[in-house]
Design a protein around this motif. Structure first.
Motif, PDB file in Angstrom:
ATOM      1  N   LYS A   5     -10.203  -6.392  -4.058  1.00 23.19           N
ATOM      2  CA  LYS A   5      -9.553  -5.141  -3.676  1.00 23.19           C
ATOM      3  C   LYS A   5     -10.468  -3.951  -3.936  1.00 23.19           C
ATOM      4  CE  LYS A   5      -4.738  -6.478  -4.239  1.00 23.19           C
ATOM      5  NZ  LYS A   5      -3.507  -6.231  -4.977  1.00 23.19           N
ATOM      6  N   SER A  92      -8.904  -6.077   5.607  1.00 19.06           N
ATOM      7  CA  SER A  92      -7.956  -5.485   4.662  1.00 19.06           C
ATOM      8  C   SER A  92      -6.719  -4.954   5.382  1.00 19.06           C
ATOM      9  CB  SER A  92      -8.626  -4.348   3.888  1.00 19.06           C
ATOM     10  OG  SER A  92      -7.688  -3.651   3.112  1.00 19.06           O
ATOM     11  N   MET A  95      -4.665  -7.928   6.736  1.00 21.77           N
ATOM     12  CA  MET A  95      -3.977  -8.632   5.640  1.00 21.77           C
ATOM     13  C   MET A  95      -2.726  -7.869   5.214  1.00 21.77           C
ATOM     14  SD  MET A  95      -7.260 -10.000   3.404  1.00 21.77           S
ATOM     15  CE  MET A  95      -6.344  -9.962   1.893  1.00 21.77           C
ATOM     16  N   ASN A  96      -2.823  -6.552   5.176  1.00 24.26           N
ATOM     17  CA  ASN A  96      -1.683  -5.744   4.778  1.00 24.26           C
ATOM     18  C   ASN A  96      -0.615  -5.686   5.863  1.00 24.26           C
ATOM     19  OD1 ASN A  96      -1.934  -4.477   2.000  1.00 24.26           O
ATOM     20  ND2 ASN A  96      -3.991  -4.312   2.822  1.00 24.26           N
ATOM     21  N   SER A  99       1.180  -8.824   5.435  1.00 26.29           N
ATOM     22  CA  SER A  99       2.035  -8.747   4.249  1.00 26.29           C
ATOM     23  C   SER A  99       3.352  -8.041   4.573  1.00 26.29           C
ATOM     24  CB  SER A  99       1.303  -8.006   3.125  1.00 26.29           C
ATOM     25  OG  SER A  99       2.148  -7.778   2.028  1.00 26.29           O
ATOM     26  N   ARG A 102       5.430 -10.364   6.784  1.00 26.22           N
ATOM     27  CA  ARG A 102       6.042 -11.476   6.034  1.00 26.22           C
ATOM     28  C   ARG A 102       7.224 -11.003   5.198  1.00 26.22           C
ATOM     29  NH1 ARG A 102       0.861 -12.946   5.115  1.00 26.22           N
ATOM     30  NH2 ARG A 102       0.855 -11.902   3.109  1.00 26.22           N
ATOM     31  N   ARG A 103       7.022  -9.900   4.479  1.00 19.04           N
ATOM     32  CA  ARG A 103       8.079  -9.417   3.581  1.00 19.04           C
ATOM     33  C   ARG A 103       9.316  -8.950   4.339  1.00 19.04           C
ATOM     34  NH1 ARG A 103       7.881  -5.419   0.459  1.00 19.04           N
ATOM     35  NH2 ARG A 103       6.295  -4.141   1.444  1.00 19.04           N
ATOM     36  N   ASP A 125       4.325  -1.339   0.100  1.00 20.38           N
ATOM     37  CA  ASP A 125       3.776  -1.205  -1.245  1.00 20.38           C
ATOM     38  C   ASP A 125       2.542  -0.307  -1.154  1.00 20.38           C
ATOM     39  OD1 ASP A 125       1.443  -2.734  -0.615  1.00 20.38           O
ATOM     40  OD2 ASP A 125       2.326  -4.585  -1.386  1.00 20.38           O
ATOM     41  N   ASN A 127      -0.738  -0.761  -1.503  1.00 17.75           N
ATOM     42  CA  ASN A 127      -1.871  -1.245  -0.699  1.00 17.75           C
ATOM     43  C   ASN A 127      -1.549  -1.234   0.787  1.00 17.75           C
ATOM     44  OD1 ASN A 127      -3.600  -1.742  -2.889  1.00 17.75           O
ATOM     45  ND2 ASN A 127      -2.564  -3.669  -3.303  1.00 17.75           N
ATOM     46  N   GLU A 128      -0.335  -1.611   1.143  1.00 19.20           N
ATOM     47  CA  GLU A 128       0.078  -1.587   2.545  1.00 19.20           C
ATOM     48  C   GLU A 128       0.069  -0.165   3.087  1.00 19.20           C
ATOM     49  OE1 GLU A 128       3.088  -5.430   2.120  1.00 19.20           O
ATOM     50  OE2 GLU A 128       3.881  -3.390   2.013  1.00 19.20           O
TER      51      GLU A 128
END
Length: 148
Positions: A5, A92, A95-96, A99, A102-103, A125, A127-128
């Motif tokens: 990160k 990055s 990936m976010n 994320s 998915r959530r 979140d 990072n997202e």
């Protein structure tokens, strides 16, 4: 994982892409004062993802062309480094996006099945939020430089 990160954030904050027709620009990375903590399903599906795809194709094509046509070894090395840093930044962001998807899969699926409006808010979140702000910033910068 925290080392990865940190490397991604450093790369994102230092990324400079200078394709010939886009001029020079740099990403702010995670130095933005207040990333948004929510996004709508429509923003994610209709703005962020398609724009990210467009920017990725444009910059990859431009950098690949510059790498292929340059006669200077120094310039080729610099462009290849830019391409690697751009790919890391995109990784990055993607990936976010994955994320968030998915959530909030149930909400997104319900929206796609027309059970809910596309205005449903998705909580991000830290990072997202940073990654999605970087995606918006990247698109805005490419769009602004493409007009020049």
């Amino acid at each position: 994982m925290s080392r990865l990160k940190a490397d991604i954030r450093k790369t994102m904050s230092n990324l400079v892409v200078a394709p010939s027709r886009l001029s020079a620009f740099s990403l702010i990375g995670d130095t933005m004062s207040s990333p948004r903590t929510h996004i709508t399903v429509n923003e994610l599906n209709d703005e962020i993802v398609p724009r990210l795809d467009l920017v990725e194709k444009l910059i990859n094509t431009t950098l690949a062309s510059l790498i292929e046509t340059t006669e200077s070894d120094e310039e080729r090395t610099r462009r290849e480094d830019q391409k690697r840093r751009f790919e890391l930044m995109l990784l990055s962001i993607r990936m976010n996006v994955a994320s968030v998807s998915r959530r909030h899969a149930a909400v997104i699926r319900a929206t796609q099945d027309d059970d809910r409006t596309g205005g449903s808010l998705l909580q991000l979140d830290e990072n997202e939020a940073i990654a999605l702000d970087n995606a918006r910033l990247l698109y805005d910068q490419v769009k602004a430089h493409a007009r020049q």
